[in-house]
Write an enzyme that holds these catalytic residues in place. Sequence first.
Site, PDB file in Angstrom:
ATOM      1  N   LEU A  77     -87.565  34.259  44.456  1.00  0.00           N
ATOM      2  CA  LEU A  77     -88.888  33.645  44.402  1.00  0.00           C
ATOM      3  C   LEU A  77     -89.876  34.597  45.054  1.00  0.00           C
ATOM      4  CD1 LEU A  77     -86.819  31.207  44.260  1.00  0.00           C
ATOM      5  CD2 LEU A  77     -88.667  29.809  45.166  1.00  0.00           C
ATOM      6  N   ASN A  78     -90.858  35.045  44.282  1.00  0.00           N
ATOM      7  CA  ASN A  78     -91.739  36.115  44.749  1.00  0.00           C
ATOM      8  C   ASN A  78     -93.209  35.794  44.479  1.00  0.00           C
ATOM      9  OD1 ASN A  78     -91.832  38.870  45.898  1.00  0.00           O
ATOM     10  ND2 ASN A  78     -92.709  39.425  43.936  1.00  0.00           N
ATOM     11  N   GLY A  79     -93.557  34.514  44.536  1.00  0.00           N
ATOM     12  CA  GLY A  79     -94.930  34.133  44.224  1.00  0.00           C
ATOM     13  C   GLY A  79     -95.854  34.051  45.416  1.00  0.00           C
ATOM     14  N   LYS A  91     -96.282  38.962  49.643  1.00  0.00           N
ATOM     15  CA  LYS A  91     -95.725  39.168  50.985  1.00  0.00           C
ATOM     16  C   LYS A  91     -94.520  40.097  50.937  1.00  0.00           C
ATOM     17  CE  LYS A  91     -93.719  35.737  53.228  1.00  0.00           C
ATOM     18  NZ  LYS A  91     -93.521  34.533  54.067  1.00  0.00           N
ATOM     19  N   ASN A 213     -85.415  33.059  48.437  1.00  0.00           N
ATOM     20  CA  ASN A 213     -86.773  33.535  48.681  1.00  0.00           C
ATOM     21  C   ASN A 213     -86.769  35.041  48.929  1.00  0.00           C
ATOM     22  OD1 ASN A 213     -87.565  30.878  48.570  1.00  0.00           O
ATOM     23  ND2 ASN A 213     -87.701  30.623  50.790  1.00  0.00           N
ATOM     24  N   LYS A 362     -91.850  34.015  58.181  1.00  0.00           N
ATOM     25  CA  LYS A 362     -92.979  33.123  57.926  1.00  0.00           C
ATOM     26  C   LYS A 362     -94.189  33.468  58.777  1.00  0.00           C
ATOM     27  CE  LYS A 362     -90.357  30.898  55.081  1.00  0.00           C
ATOM     28  NZ  LYS A 362     -90.490  31.208  53.638  1.00  0.00           N
TER      29      LYS A 362
END
Length: 460
Positions: A77-79, A91, A213, A362
């Site tokens: 997941l790279n959105g 990020k 992620n 995060k």
Amino acid sequence: MSAEGLAQAQQKMRDGGVTQAAIDVFTHYYGELEAGATGLIREGDIAPLREPAKLEDVDVDDDVAREALSKTAIIKLNGGLGTSMGMDRAKSLLPVRDGKSFLDLIAGQVRTARKATGAPLPLVLMNSFRTQEDSLRALGANPNIQVDGLPLDFLQNREPKLRVDDLTPVEWPPDPSLEWCPPGHGDIYTALLASGVLEQLLDEGFRYASASNSDNLGAVPDARIAGWFASSGAPYAAELCTRTAADRKGGHLAIRKSDGQLILRDTAQTDPGEMHYFTDEHHHPFFHTNNLWWDLEKLHAALTERGAVLGLPLIRNRKNVDPTDPESPEVYQIESAMGAAIEVFEGATAIAVGRDRFLPVKTTNDLLTLRSDAYRLADDGALRLDVEKAPLIDLDSRFYKTMGAFDARFPHGPPSLRHATSLTVRGDWTFGADVVVRGAVTLEDTGEASTVPDGTVLEG
């Protein structure tokens, strides 16, 4: 007004080039929102998950593990844009170690696993419109990373933010891009199907997928987990870790009392009055890592049978259309969680893994730890803790929250944290070169910009 609002939202999505499958899923959730659904999961309706299977106790045949990994695709997941850290691009492009970004390290992990096992291990990103171009350029710079016949990415969908007062698509002329939001990472299933990537993977002979992620560098390709998953015959599995006091915000799995089904509960699905149950690491002792395993054949069957609408639980987020302007109209963002699909598949399961498979970034607190000598880059490309216990980092958000401010205050890189148990910084401190932290250290706010001189040893 709600019927008109739905029609307006559907038309806006069509005009914006959104796929029909994504419009159908949005329509499903709009109906739930209109009916008053909040997505809340009450503590009285669930029981804690206390004894999942543990990877350390599982016996996996080496041949089965190799065969399973040879049929596994790696999906990241790279959105995310890293906006909470002051970034305006993916990020995953943030430098983490030795000038290498998350994507560089992930590509290295995949290449290392390919060399060690002979598995093709295609790497596929789920990008957003705002992360796609830069991410593909960066990933493409890694030699031989793309597998013939398969793309390097597919796009996450987008949907309109809805006004709280009448459920119509919000209009915000100062910045029309803020009228849109992603549907949460639960959209990965819809996007996989609508993009054609799911069928491409199946056509190329891939049976399983390992999804995680892109900011979690612990989720390396793992033959043993792949073998366990293939042998289980389960359609779906989630990786869990034992919770500590530092994990009180993460979602957790629970058992729904009405039917014994495993479900995921996130923070946004917890009633504020019951948050003490959610944050109690002893009451709910395992947290959800968002590292998932799918049987692609069974996923494809479920999606096609249901017209792409898996029916994941609604997550209703109430925000301002412009997050920086509390006077801007209040909106609902309709979201779903990728991990919530565990309740959709009969026979779905979970396994507790080592903490080394969960290293998310995060905040700049997390980044400082991973950049420090408390971690090492292992032979398989994973970052692994190089001390008994990771130090707890708490940097003053007024001065360290964004990457620009953070890097300016660590111009020579992170201090040595190998012998630190914690570092708490209050106020504006800039760290010199070769600073060493030992024990539990607190720097107090002096009321002005201060400096930790080169070579200082800070001892608690």
